[in-house]
Design an enzyme around this catalytic site. Structure first.
Site, PDB file in Angstrom:
ATOM      1  N   GLU A  67       0.813  -1.115   0.120  1.00 32.93           N
ATOM      2  CA  GLU A  67      -0.076  -0.007  -0.018  1.00 32.93           C
ATOM      3  C   GLU A  67       0.884   1.435   0.024  1.00 32.93           C
ATOM      4  O   GLU A  67       0.659   2.203  -0.629  1.00 32.93           O
ATOM      5  CB  GLU A  67      -0.894  -0.093   0.921  1.00 32.93           C
ATOM      6  CG  GLU A  67      -2.077  -0.895   1.071  1.00 32.93           C
ATOM      7  CD  GLU A  67      -1.755  -2.356   1.353  1.00 32.93           C
ATOM      8  OE1 GLU A  67      -0.618  -2.593   1.789  1.00 32.93           O
ATOM      9  OE2 GLU A  67      -2.634  -3.010   1.082  1.00 32.93           O
ATOM     10  N   HIS A 136     -12.206  -4.997   8.357  1.00 32.23           N
ATOM     11  CA  HIS A 136     -12.729  -4.652   7.288  1.00 32.23           C
ATOM     12  C   HIS A 136     -13.789  -3.947   7.324  1.00 32.23           C
ATOM     13  O   HIS A 136     -14.748  -3.526   6.337  1.00 32.23           O
ATOM     14  CB  HIS A 136     -13.045  -5.864   6.805  1.00 32.23           C
ATOM     15  CG  HIS A 136     -11.903  -6.680   5.927  1.00 32.23           C
ATOM     16  ND1 HIS A 136     -11.235  -7.586   7.090  1.00 32.23           N
ATOM     17  CD2 HIS A 136     -11.483  -6.967   5.022  1.00 32.23           C
ATOM     18  CE1 HIS A 136     -10.316  -8.087   6.288  1.00 32.23           C
ATOM     19  NE2 HIS A 136     -10.317  -7.773   5.091  1.00 32.23           N
TER      20      HIS A 136
END
Ligand SMILES: Cc1ncc(C[n+]2csc(CCOP(=O)(O)OP(=O)(O)O)c2C)c(N)n1
Ligand SMILES: [Mg+2]
Lengths: 331, 365
Positions: A67, A136
């Protein structure tokens, strides 16, 4: 027309986002999409399905699970004149790129004395409601809205999903787009491109006279349902969709409160230190004498998002919670 | 569009930890012998003089910074490059004006070598309007968009992903440019380095990774922060061409940098240079330097890149006796002028505080 072109009238939030991406890539060859599984897989939530076939692997770039590196690469490519769109699978994972977003993207323009604007768009999924548990499901867009130097937007309607990308790409500074996970399958008729799709203003999604329900993103449908229920009880609720979380459109908030004299702020993030807190503070600062009741907040419970359905529902703002808060303010 | 993938071989060779003599170490020698065109480019006496003066200029500029810091003219964190000048000067020789440079907080040398005027750098340290970042950056955040100098990054390894993105843009548009990214041995322990090394190799990015291995990350010695201290070896494991070079020898650095930049321009993907060097001063002005053995510092000072090149030129009869004094005077004048200009320059008005937060002023916040 490329493959996967969807009917402009009947569509879903996911397809509307894809149509926005397709249009952007067709109209400007500096635009490219990069992120984990955006290509062959079609995007972890299927948003970019079919784009690899149309635009090829140079412009629809699958990245490694890095990322920080690919968000930073987006920043560098933007500095060099490209118009990258970086997809991060979810906001929880964006924390691995937080250094690049805060210390570079949001900071370079000012730190360089105005020499280095970063025209970068970062898209990511946010929010709960799909039993994906505590890594999440969080709503951290309010954290990003804390940062000067970036714009934070949260399309909640099909029109915004379809049309907010173009102005985001035209912005010379970084824009973060938060797509709520439960909205991807939302379907309906996509209206003609409204002239009003800009990135500066909140939108009144329903007019009312008794109370303002102020919200954004995945909570907008809940606020609209709450307004329906309140109407049955004889309460006319106005629903304000913030759309842009930074910079906040304080004018639209104040105007609504001036009409209704009461406000409920609905935000799926945790209450403490939240965007809901910011909106409430602004109302207290600027609209204090308009208020006929204390501002109410409906936020998520202060716990990591649990998996079990019953627990997750208990943790999240629900329509009944919004209705109850509105009654507290009005009654 | 992908150029044929070159066979990536590890071309690192050992240099002694603290080279005992001024002899060019093996790594650079072999580079020089095998490097195509390297002998044609082999710097002559005039070129050596330029290298020497460029290093001297950085040294004297920073020595003045120390004085100005003591006089409280300059504040904040200031990290000196003294001892490492051969790296900035040697690498810069391999770059063109079209190439890009990304640097760290220890970047006075990189900025000056890149051509940012001493006046603009000094004014930035004074926090003045005429500074190269308009007074918003200070010593750690020097920028110059026109010279493609992208900072001045004070997050260890934070500039490396950004450098990959600059290189990606060039690659996507087929521009034969190099992006050169400087970082320290400490950055080698950061995930951002490893993520980017993999990404750059995977995508064949035209990226020159320049690791300034000065053997310390603040007070933590290389052996205390890396399990395997051969950094060039580890970089090679990503599939990058990688060398270890004597970073105290400007000519060796230049030769290696030319070769690496040449490989990158020829489409061979990212290259990694580990430049073995040493900082003679403390980590920053705040650092009492308690973690290094004085004898170790002295050993490395015997390898002073400015003295080494001076000695080499003397041995070859390339320096006449009055030349150093002339160079010193010229450089002294330049630094004096930079200080004088910074002293006179206006301070940025606090009215301008919110300028440049966004490109267009936000109507609401
Ligand atoms: C991410 C991050 N962690 C810690 C620091 C504090 N810090 C600044 S410089 C430094 C040492 C870095 O060493 P190295 O990369 O070898 O560069 P050098 O200072 O030796 O040139 C540290 C730990 C920082 N700036 N950024
Ligand atoms: Mg170091």
């Amino acid at each position: 027309m490329g493959p996967g072109r969807t009917d402009e009238r009947k569509t879903t939030y996911r397809e509307a986002l894809r149509e926005g991406l397709r249009e952007a890539m067709r109209s400007d060859d500096r635009v490219f999409l990069m992120g984990e599984d955006v290509g062959r897989y079609g995007g972890c939530f299927g948003v970019s399905l079919g784009l690899l076939e149309e635009f090829g692997p140079e412009r629809v770039r699958d990245t490694p699970l890095s990322e920080s590196a690919f968000v930073g690469a987006g920043i560098g490519a933007a500095l060099a004149g490209m118009r990258p769109i970086v997809e991060i699978m979810t906001v929880n994972f964006s924390l691995l790129a937080l250094d690049q977003i805060l210390n570079n993207a949001a900071t370079l323009l000012h730190m360089s004395g105005g020499q280095l604007p970063v025209p970068l768009v970062i898209r990511m999924t946010t929010g709960a409601g799909r039993q994906l548990a505590a890594q999440h499901s969080h709503s951290l867009e309010g954290w990003y809205a804390h940062i000067p130097g970036i714009r934070v937007i949260a399309p909640a309607t099909l029109e915004d999903a379809r049309h907010m990308l173009a102005p985001a790409l035209a912005d010379p500074d970084p824009v973060l787009i938060f797509e709520h996970g439960v909205l991807y399958n939302a379907s309906g008729e996509l209206g003609p491109p409204a002239a009003a799709v800009d990135l500066d203003h909140a939108a009144v999604r329903r007019s009312g006279t008794d109370i303002s329900l102020i919200t954004y993103g995945g909570s907008l449908p809940k606020a609209l349902m709450a307004a329906d229920e309140l109407a049955v009880d004889g309460i006319s609720a106005e629903v304000v969709d913030l759309r842009t979380l930074r910079p906040l459109d304080g004018g639209t908030i104040a105007a609504s409160v001036a009409r209704t004299h009461r406000a409920v702020v609905v935000d799926e993030a945790w209450r403490t230190g939240s965007l809901a807190a910011e909106v409430s503070a602004r109302i207290a600062e600027g609209s204090f004498y308009e208020l006929d009741a204390p501002v109410e907040r409906v936020c998520s419970a202060e716990c990591p998002m649990p998996y079990a359905r019953r627990l997750e529902e208990a943790a999240l703002p629900q329509v009944t919670d919004i209705v109850a808060a509105a009654h507290r303010a009005v009654d | 569009m992908s150029p044929a993938r070159e066979t990536r071989t590890r071309k690192t060779s050992k240099t002694t930890e603290a080279p005992k003599t001024a002899k060019t170490p093996r790594a650079s020698k072999s580079v020089r012998k095998s490097g195509k065109g390297a002998s044609a480019d082999r710097p002559g006496a005039a070129h050596r003089r330029d290298l020497l003066h460029a290093m001297l200029r950085i040294r004297r500029f920073e020595e003045r910074c120390v004085e100005l810091y003591s006089a409280a003219k300059i504040r904040g964190f200031v990290h000196l490059y003294i001892g490492e000048e051969a790296v900035a000067v040697g690498v810069n020789e391999a770059l063109t004006a079209d190439d890009a440079v990304v640097s760290t907080y220890r970047e006075h040398g990189h900025a000056l070598a890149r051509g940012i005027p001493a006046e603009a750098v000094m004014a930035e340290m004074y926090g003045r309007t005429t500074g190269c970042s308009g007074g918003r950056g200070g010593s750690m955040h020097l920028f110059d968009a026109n010279r493609r100098f992208y900072g001045g990054n004070a997050i260890v390894a934070g500039g490396i992903p950004l450098a990959a993105g600059l290189a990606l843009a060039d690659r996507m548009r087929g521009q034969p440019r190099v992006t050169c990214c400087f970082f320290g041995d400490g950055a080698f322990a950061e995930g951002e380095f490893h993520e980017t090394a993999n990404l750059a190799a995977l995508w064949h990015l035209p990226l020159l990774l320049v690791c300034e291995n000065n053997r310390y990350a603040m007070g933590t010695a290389l052996e205390r922060h890396e399990a395997q201290t051969d950094l060039a070896l580890r970089a090679a494991s990503y599939g990058m061409v990688s060398w270890a070079v004597d970073g105290m020898d400007a000519e060796a650095v230049e030769t290696a940098a030319h070769r690496a930049a040449g490989g990158i321009r020829a489409g061979a993907g990212p290259h990694f240079l580990e430049l073995r060097t040493y900082r003679f001063r403390a980590h920053s002005m705040y650092d009492p330097d308690r973690y290094r053995d004085k004898a170790e510092i002295e050993r490395w000072k015997a390898q002073d890149p400015i003295e080494r090149l001076t000695d080499r030129m003397r041995e070859r009869g390339e320096l006449d006796d009055k030349e150093p004094a002339e160079a010193e005077r010229r450089i002294g004048d330049e630094v004096d002028q930079a200080v004088e200009a910074a002293e006179q320059a206006p301070e940025e008005s606090s009215e301008s505080l919110l300028r440049h937060v966004t490109s267009t002023p936000a109507e609401v916040s």
